[in-house]
Design a protein around this motif. Structure first.
Motif, PDB file in Angstrom:
ATOM      1  N   THR A 122       0.844  -1.179   0.000  1.00  0.00           N
ATOM      2  CA  THR A 122       0.000   0.000   0.000  1.00  0.00           C
ATOM      3  C   THR A 122       0.882   1.232   0.000  1.00  0.00           C
ATOM      4  N   GLY A 123       0.481   2.261  -0.699  1.00  0.00           N
ATOM      5  CA  GLY A 123       1.240   3.501  -0.748  1.00  0.00           C
ATOM      6  C   GLY A 123       1.264   4.226   0.583  1.00  0.00           C
ATOM      7  N   LEU A 124       2.225   5.124   0.731  1.00  0.00           N
ATOM      8  CA  LEU A 124       2.398   5.866   1.983  1.00  0.00           C
ATOM      9  C   LEU A 124       1.197   6.746   2.299  1.00  0.00           C
ATOM     10  N   HIS A 183      -3.938   7.366  10.773  1.00  0.00           N
ATOM     11  CA  HIS A 183      -3.755   8.577  11.576  1.00  0.00           C
ATOM     12  C   HIS A 183      -4.945   8.953  12.447  1.00  0.00           C
ATOM     13  N   HIS A 184      -6.145   8.421  12.204  1.00  0.00           N
ATOM     14  CA  HIS A 184      -7.305   8.792  13.013  1.00  0.00           C
ATOM     15  C   HIS A 184      -7.746   7.729  14.013  1.00  0.00           C
ATOM     16  N   ALA A 185      -7.283   6.531  13.863  1.00  0.00           N
ATOM     17  CA  ALA A 185      -7.765   5.439  14.713  1.00  0.00           C
ATOM     18  C   ALA A 185      -6.595   4.744  15.385  1.00  0.00           C
ATOM     19  N   ASN A 186      -6.900   4.096  16.501  1.00  0.00           N
ATOM     20  CA  ASN A 186      -5.893   3.244  17.130  1.00  0.00           C
ATOM     21  C   ASN A 186      -5.622   2.084  16.183  1.00  0.00           C
ATOM     22  N   THR A 187      -4.361   1.901  15.834  1.00  0.00           N
ATOM     23  CA  THR A 187      -4.002   0.865  14.871  1.00  0.00           C
ATOM     24  C   THR A 187      -2.910  -0.015  15.467  1.00  0.00           C
ATOM     25  N   THR A 188      -3.091  -1.311  15.359  1.00  0.00           N
ATOM     26  CA  THR A 188      -2.081  -2.261  15.824  1.00  0.00           C
ATOM     27  C   THR A 188      -1.418  -2.895  14.605  1.00  0.00           C
ATOM     28  N   LEU A 189      -0.257  -3.477  14.845  1.00  0.00           N
ATOM     29  CA  LEU A 189       0.479  -4.138  13.765  1.00  0.00           C
ATOM     30  C   LEU A 189       0.937  -5.506  14.242  1.00  0.00           C
ATOM     31  N   ARG A 190       0.859  -6.466  13.346  1.00  0.00           N
ATOM     32  CA  ARG A 190       1.389  -7.805  13.615  1.00  0.00           C
ATOM     33  C   ARG A 190       2.233  -8.215  12.420  1.00  0.00           C
ATOM     34  N   VAL A 223       0.754  -0.042  18.908  1.00  0.00           N
ATOM     35  CA  VAL A 223       0.668   1.282  18.290  1.00  0.00           C
ATOM     36  C   VAL A 223       1.390   1.258  16.947  1.00  0.00           C
ATOM     37  N   PHE A 224       0.678   1.656  15.886  1.00  0.00           N
ATOM     38  CA  PHE A 224       1.286   1.786  14.567  1.00  0.00           C
ATOM     39  C   PHE A 224       0.600   2.905  13.821  1.00  0.00           C
ATOM     40  N   SER A 225       1.381   3.843  13.319  1.00  0.00           N
ATOM     41  CA  SER A 225       0.827   4.880  12.450  1.00  0.00           C
ATOM     42  C   SER A 225       1.921   5.432  11.555  1.00  0.00           C
ATOM     43  N   VAL A 226       1.476   6.056  10.472  1.00  0.00           N
ATOM     44  CA  VAL A 226       2.374   6.692   9.518  1.00  0.00           C
ATOM     45  C   VAL A 226       1.928   8.135   9.377  1.00  0.00           C
ATOM     46  N   GLY A 227       2.869   9.067   9.579  1.00  0.00           N
ATOM     47  CA  GLY A 227       2.571  10.486   9.447  1.00  0.00           C
ATOM     48  C   GLY A 227       2.266  10.860   8.005  1.00  0.00           C
ATOM     49  N   GLY A 228       1.851  12.093   7.831  1.00  0.00           N
ATOM     50  CA  GLY A 228       1.498  12.582   6.505  1.00  0.00           C
ATOM     51  C   GLY A 228       2.696  13.140   5.753  1.00  0.00           C
ATOM     52  N   GLU A 239       3.583  16.145   5.215  1.00  0.00           N
ATOM     53  CA  GLU A 239       4.237  17.253   5.914  1.00  0.00           C
ATOM     54  C   GLU A 239       5.245  16.757   6.951  1.00  0.00           C
ATOM     55  N   ASP A 240       5.094  15.507   7.371  1.00  0.00           N
ATOM     56  CA  ASP A 240       5.996  14.886   8.354  1.00  0.00           C
ATOM     57  C   ASP A 240       6.882  13.830   7.679  1.00  0.00           C
ATOM     58  N   GLN A 241       6.951  13.868   6.363  1.00  0.00           N
ATOM     59  CA  GLN A 241       7.761  12.934   5.566  1.00  0.00           C
ATOM     60  C   GLN A 241       7.403  11.472   5.838  1.00  0.00           C
ATOM     61  N   TYR A 242       6.115  11.223   6.062  1.00  0.00           N
ATOM     62  CA  TYR A 242       5.594   9.871   6.299  1.00  0.00           C
ATOM     63  C   TYR A 242       6.348   9.165   7.422  1.00  0.00           C
ATOM     64  N   ARG A 243       6.537   9.881   8.506  1.00  0.00           N
ATOM     65  CA  ARG A 243       7.281   9.379   9.671  1.00  0.00           C
ATOM     66  C   ARG A 243       6.555   8.181  10.288  1.00  0.00           C
ATOM     67  N   LEU A 244       7.311   7.169  10.634  1.00  0.00           N
ATOM     68  CA  LEU A 244       6.784   5.949  11.251  1.00  0.00           C
ATOM     69  C   LEU A 244       6.656   6.132  12.758  1.00  0.00           C
ATOM     70  N   HIS A 245       5.544   5.692  13.307  1.00  0.00           N
ATOM     71  CA  HIS A 245       5.335   5.666  14.757  1.00  0.00           C
ATOM     72  C   HIS A 245       4.929   4.246  15.118  1.00  0.00           C
ATOM     73  N   VAL A 246       5.748   3.609  15.934  1.00  0.00           N
ATOM     74  CA  VAL A 246       5.446   2.241  16.374  1.00  0.00           C
ATOM     75  C   VAL A 246       5.868   2.110  17.832  1.00  0.00           C
ATOM     76  N   ASP A 247       5.040   1.438  18.625  1.00  0.00           N
ATOM     77  CA  ASP A 247       5.314   1.297  20.052  1.00  0.00           C
ATOM     78  C   ASP A 247       4.511   0.106  20.567  1.00  0.00           C
ATOM     79  N   GLY A 248       4.743  -0.224  21.816  1.00  0.00           N
ATOM     80  CA  GLY A 248       3.969  -1.266  22.473  1.00  0.00           C
ATOM     81  C   GLY A 248       4.300  -2.666  21.993  1.00  0.00           C
TER      82      GLY A 248
END
Length: 158
Positions: free
Chosen positions: A17-19, A27-34, A51-56, A58-67
């Motif tokens: 899937t594209g960025l 970006h709007h919902a709690n998202t998990t990753l496996r 926790v998994f999300s990808v910024g927009g 403007e944030d250079q599609y920054r990765l956010h992962v935790d938990g």
């Protein structure tokens, strides 16, 4: 498989899937990753993150992962990539990791560049490791072992 309602989205090395779509999905919902991993001897392992999300853009599609779930069997290869921006091997990128590995990813600092590389070049045998690397999850099979399968699945929560 992508659906508008979005219970399960599958992203892996052959269907990606594209960025912009990943940002819209996460970006709007709690998202998990496996992550589901399979080696060439058909041994499998998994890693889960709450926790998994990808910024927009403007944030250079920054990765956010935790938990990271400590009961995971593959080890934590993704958390160190959190807060990294996405780079790809383009003449204007100037990113040594994406250029050397000929792959787009959320790379960490050189010289290691990554602990996981789902976008690496697929190798038919784990010993075919080349300069461009393979599909890796280093905490599980080490550097230079190209996995048979690395499947990343995300699920949107309420």
């Amino acid at each position: 498989m992508l659906s508008v309602e979005g219970i399960l989205y599958i992203i892996y090395t052959h269907i990606c899937t594209g960025l912009a779509a990943l940002h819209a999905l996460t970006h709007h919902a709690n998202t998990t990753l496996r992550a589901h991993l399979l080696d060439h001897r058909l041994h499998h392992a998994h890693a889960a993150y709450t926790v998994f999300s990808v910024g927009g853009p403007e944030d250079q599609y920054r990765l956010h992962v935790d938990g990271y779930d400590p009961s995971s069997t593959a080890g934590d290869a993704l958390s160190p990539h959190s807060r990294a921006i996405f780079t790809s091997p383009e003449p204007s990128s100037g990113d040594r990791c994406s250029d050397d590995l000929d792959a787009g990813w959320w790379f960490i600092e050189a010289p290691d560049c990554h602990l996981t590389l789902p976008t690496g070049r697929y190798q038919h045998h784990p010993d075919e490791y080349q300069r461009t690397g393979g599909v890796e999850w280093r905490p599980w099979r080490g550097s230079g072992y190209s996995l048979h399968t690395l499947l990343l699945m995300i699920r949107r929560g309420p």
